[in-house]
Design a protein around this motif. Structure first.
Motif, PDB file in Angstrom:
ATOM      1  N   LEU A 175      51.265  42.264  28.276  1.00 40.17           N
ATOM      2  CA  LEU A 175      50.191  42.944  27.543  1.00 40.17           C
ATOM      3  C   LEU A 175      50.709  44.122  26.719  1.00 40.17           C
ATOM      4  O   LEU A 175      49.933  44.814  26.068  1.00 40.17           O
ATOM      5  N   GLY A 176      52.006  44.362  26.764  1.00 37.90           N
ATOM      6  CA  GLY A 176      52.565  45.445  25.954  1.00 37.90           C
ATOM      7  C   GLY A 176      52.184  46.830  26.434  1.00 37.90           C
ATOM      8  O   GLY A 176      51.847  47.701  25.635  1.00 37.90           O
ATOM      9  N   LEU A 177      52.215  47.046  27.743  1.00 38.03           N
ATOM     10  CA  LEU A 177      51.828  48.345  28.300  1.00 38.03           C
ATOM     11  C   LEU A 177      53.049  49.201  28.630  1.00 38.03           C
ATOM     12  O   LEU A 177      54.039  48.694  29.147  1.00 38.03           O
ATOM     13  N   GLU A 178      52.904  50.475  28.359  1.00 36.22           N
ATOM     14  CA  GLU A 178      53.901  51.458  28.798  1.00 36.22           C
ATOM     15  C   GLU A 178      53.273  52.292  29.916  1.00 36.22           C
ATOM     16  O   GLU A 178      52.044  52.308  30.074  1.00 36.22           O
ATOM     17  N   GLU A 179      54.114  53.029  30.629  1.00 32.96           N
ATOM     18  CA  GLU A 179      53.575  53.944  31.639  1.00 32.96           C
ATOM     19  C   GLU A 179      52.521  54.849  30.991  1.00 32.96           C
ATOM     20  O   GLU A 179      52.729  55.341  29.888  1.00 32.96           O
ATOM     21  N   GLY A 180      51.412  55.022  31.691  1.00 34.72           N
ATOM     22  CA  GLY A 180      50.378  55.925  31.177  1.00 34.72           C
ATOM     23  C   GLY A 180      49.347  55.263  30.289  1.00 34.72           C
ATOM     24  O   GLY A 180      48.359  55.891  29.914  1.00 34.72           O
ATOM     25  N   ASP A 181      49.535  53.990  29.926  1.00 35.01           N
ATOM     26  CA  ASP A 181      48.630  53.330  28.977  1.00 35.01           C
ATOM     27  C   ASP A 181      47.298  52.890  29.572  1.00 35.01           C
ATOM     28  O   ASP A 181      46.252  53.057  28.957  1.00 35.01           O
ATOM     29  N   ALA A 182      47.340  52.220  30.718  1.00 32.67           N
ATOM     30  CA  ALA A 182      46.145  51.528  31.218  1.00 32.67           C
ATOM     31  C   ALA A 182      46.156  51.462  32.741  1.00 32.67           C
ATOM     32  O   ALA A 182      47.223  51.506  33.364  1.00 32.67           O
ATOM     33  N   HIS A 183      44.964  51.328  33.317  1.00 29.48           N
ATOM     34  CA  HIS A 183      44.876  51.031  34.750  1.00 29.48           C
ATOM     35  C   HIS A 183      45.107  49.543  34.951  1.00 29.48           C
ATOM     36  O   HIS A 183      44.570  48.725  34.190  1.00 29.48           O
ATOM     37  N   VAL A 184      45.857  49.175  35.959  1.00 24.77           N
ATOM     38  CA  VAL A 184      46.043  47.760  36.293  1.00 24.77           C
ATOM     39  C   VAL A 184      45.620  47.554  37.746  1.00 24.77           C
ATOM     40  O   VAL A 184      46.217  48.128  38.659  1.00 24.77           O
ATOM     41  N   ILE A 185      44.553  46.780  37.922  1.00 26.09           N
ATOM     42  CA  ILE A 185      43.988  46.514  39.247  1.00 26.09           C
ATOM     43  C   ILE A 185      44.357  45.079  39.597  1.00 26.09           C
ATOM     44  O   ILE A 185      44.039  44.154  38.844  1.00 26.09           O
TER      45      ILE A 185
ATOM     46  N   HIS B 299      36.379  41.750  28.599  1.00 23.89           N
ATOM     47  CA  HIS B 299      36.882  40.525  27.977  1.00 23.89           C
ATOM     48  C   HIS B 299      37.670  39.738  29.012  1.00 23.89           C
ATOM     49  O   HIS B 299      38.210  40.311  29.955  1.00 23.89           O
ATOM     50  N   GLY B 300      37.765  38.427  28.798  1.00 21.98           N
ATOM     51  CA  GLY B 300      38.468  37.592  29.754  1.00 21.98           C
ATOM     52  C   GLY B 300      39.517  36.714  29.101  1.00 21.98           C
ATOM     53  O   GLY B 300      39.315  36.178  28.002  1.00 21.98           O
ATOM     54  N   PHE B 301      40.638  36.567  29.796  1.00 24.82           N
ATOM     55  CA  PHE B 301      41.750  35.758  29.293  1.00 24.82           C
ATOM     56  C   PHE B 301      42.347  34.940  30.435  1.00 24.82           C
ATOM     57  O   PHE B 301      42.229  35.295  31.606  1.00 24.82           O
ATOM     58  N   VAL B 302      43.021  33.871  30.053  1.00 21.42           N
ATOM     59  CA  VAL B 302      43.842  33.132  31.009  1.00 21.42           C
ATOM     60  C   VAL B 302      45.279  33.159  30.490  1.00 21.42           C
ATOM     61  O   VAL B 302      45.543  32.860  29.315  1.00 21.42           O
ATOM     62  N   TYR B 303      46.176  33.564  31.374  1.00 14.92           N
ATOM     63  CA  TYR B 303      47.600  33.651  31.047  1.00 14.92           C
ATOM     64  C   TYR B 303      48.285  32.369  31.516  1.00 14.92           C
ATOM     65  O   TYR B 303      48.034  31.900  32.634  1.00 14.92           O
ATOM     66  N   ASP B 304      49.132  31.824  30.669  1.00 15.66           N
ATOM     67  CA  ASP B 304      49.857  30.599  31.016  1.00 15.66           C
ATOM     68  C   ASP B 304      51.237  30.970  31.546  1.00 15.66           C
ATOM     69  O   ASP B 304      52.079  31.490  30.794  1.00 15.66           O
ATOM     70  N   VAL B 305      51.460  30.703  32.834  1.00 18.54           N
ATOM     71  CA  VAL B 305      52.733  31.109  33.457  1.00 18.54           C
ATOM     72  C   VAL B 305      53.934  30.329  32.897  1.00 18.54           C
ATOM     73  O   VAL B 305      55.076  30.726  33.096  1.00 18.54           O
ATOM     74  N   ARG B 306      53.660  29.229  32.193  1.00 17.90           N
ATOM     75  CA  ARG B 306      54.782  28.452  31.643  1.00 17.90           C
ATOM     76  C   ARG B 306      55.176  28.912  30.256  1.00 17.90           C
ATOM     77  O   ARG B 306      56.356  28.959  29.918  1.00 17.90           O
ATOM     78  N   SER B 307      54.192  29.285  29.437  1.00 21.71           N
ATOM     79  CA  SER B 307      54.504  29.685  28.056  1.00 21.71           C
ATOM     80  C   SER B 307      54.485  31.193  27.857  1.00 21.71           C
ATOM     81  O   SER B 307      54.992  31.697  26.857  1.00 21.71           O
ATOM     82  N   GLY B 308      53.861  31.934  28.788  1.00 18.87           N
ATOM     83  CA  GLY B 308      53.724  33.379  28.622  1.00 18.87           C
ATOM     84  C   GLY B 308      52.582  33.764  27.698  1.00 18.87           C
ATOM     85  O   GLY B 308      52.377  34.941  27.425  1.00 18.87           O
ATOM     86  N   ALA B 309      51.805  32.767  27.229  1.00 11.40           N
ATOM     87  CA  ALA B 309      50.740  33.043  26.249  1.00 11.40           C
ATOM     88  C   ALA B 309      49.391  33.277  26.919  1.00 11.40           C
ATOM     89  O   ALA B 309      49.096  32.729  27.984  1.00 11.40           O
ATOM     90  N   LEU B 310      48.564  34.076  26.247  1.00 13.59           N
ATOM     91  CA  LEU B 310      47.199  34.348  26.690  1.00 13.59           C
ATOM     92  C   LEU B 310      46.222  33.471  25.918  1.00 13.59           C
ATOM     93  O   LEU B 310      46.390  33.256  24.722  1.00 13.59           O
ATOM     94  N   ARG B 311      45.188  33.021  26.613  1.00 11.88           N
ATOM     95  CA  ARG B 311      44.099  32.277  25.976  1.00 11.88           C
ATOM     96  C   ARG B 311      42.822  33.069  26.223  1.00 11.88           C
ATOM     97  O   ARG B 311      42.512  33.406  27.367  1.00 11.88           O
ATOM     98  N   GLU B 312      42.120  33.396  25.136  1.00 16.70           N
ATOM     99  CA  GLU B 312      40.895  34.190  25.277  1.00 16.70           C
ATOM    100  C   GLU B 312      39.737  33.272  25.633  1.00 16.70           C
ATOM    101  O   GLU B 312      39.529  32.263  24.969  1.00 16.70           O
ATOM    102  N   ILE B 313      38.999  33.626  26.692  1.00 15.78           N
ATOM    103  CA  ILE B 313      37.900  32.742  27.050  1.00 15.78           C
ATOM    104  C   ILE B 313      36.550  33.440  27.222  1.00 15.78           C
ATOM    105  O   ILE B 313      35.545  32.780  27.414  1.00 15.78           O
ATOM    106  N   ALA B 314      36.535  34.735  27.203  1.00 18.61           N
ATOM    107  CA  ALA B 314      35.229  35.413  27.357  1.00 18.61           C
ATOM    108  C   ALA B 314      35.289  36.782  26.709  1.00 18.61           C
ATOM    109  O   ALA B 314      36.342  37.384  26.615  1.00 18.61           O
TER     110      ALA B 314
END
Ligand SMILES: [Zn+2]
Length: 164
Positions: free
Chosen positions: A47-57, A149-164
């Motif tokens: 997701l391109g996050l650096e320290e301090g950018d976002a909460h990750v739960i 917003h909702g996404f599904v991440y593909d563990v094989r390609s590393g790509a995100l698919r937007e679904i909601a």
């Protein structure tokens, strides 16, 4: 090498060149991520996050559980996030068992009765993400302006698919 020694060695290396000690507590990019604990997911990287950018739960399944909502309420009202992104992933372990399967295993392994515990397995990934996103949108302790917003991440390609 024991895990605790491995992680101490890795951390010594990390701390030796650490330069992010000045960051404020509120996430700089004002959003939160809810995602699965799966070891193949590195949300900071995909997701391109650096320290301090976002909460990750994180939890098993990346589900918006009562406890994830508790974190989101704190994230918004006390630390200023304005939206959440739910990221589930293909090949999730939560698709592979039922409550009864796990309860039977626990009864066998521990002798304990887990019939009152819901482990929240789910049969359909996209549906699960949609209902998690809806849960955030409907939650009365988050304002209407709090986006999700909702996404599904593909563990094989590393790509995100937007679904909601
Ligand atoms: Zn998973």
């Amino acid at each position: 090498m024991p895990v605790k020694d491995e992680i101490r060695a890795a951390n010594e290396q990390y701390a030796s060149s650490f330069e992010k000690g000045h960051l404020p507590m509120p996430p700089g990019r004002r959003f939160a991520v809810v995602t699965c604990m799966d070891a193949r997911l590195d949300p900071a990287r995909f997701l391109g996050l650096e320290e301090g950018d976002a909460h990750v739960i994180r939890n098993a399944g990346g589900l918006v559980t009562d406890d994830a909502l508790r974190s989101l309420v704190i994230s918004h009202w006390l630390l200023g996030t304005q939206e959440a992104v739910v990221v589930a992933h293909e090949d999730c372990g939560m698709l592979t068992f039922s409550n009864d399967d796990l309860r039977a295993k626990l009864a066998e392994e521990t002798g304990e009765d887990a019939s009152d515990v819901d482990f929240h397995p789910f049969p359909n990934l996209d549906e699960s993400v949609r209902s998690s996103v809806q849960r955030i949108r409907d939650y009365p302790l988050l304002p209407d302006s709090y986006d999700a917003h909702g996404f599904v991440y593909d563990v094989r390609s590393g790509a995100l698919r937007e679904i909601a």
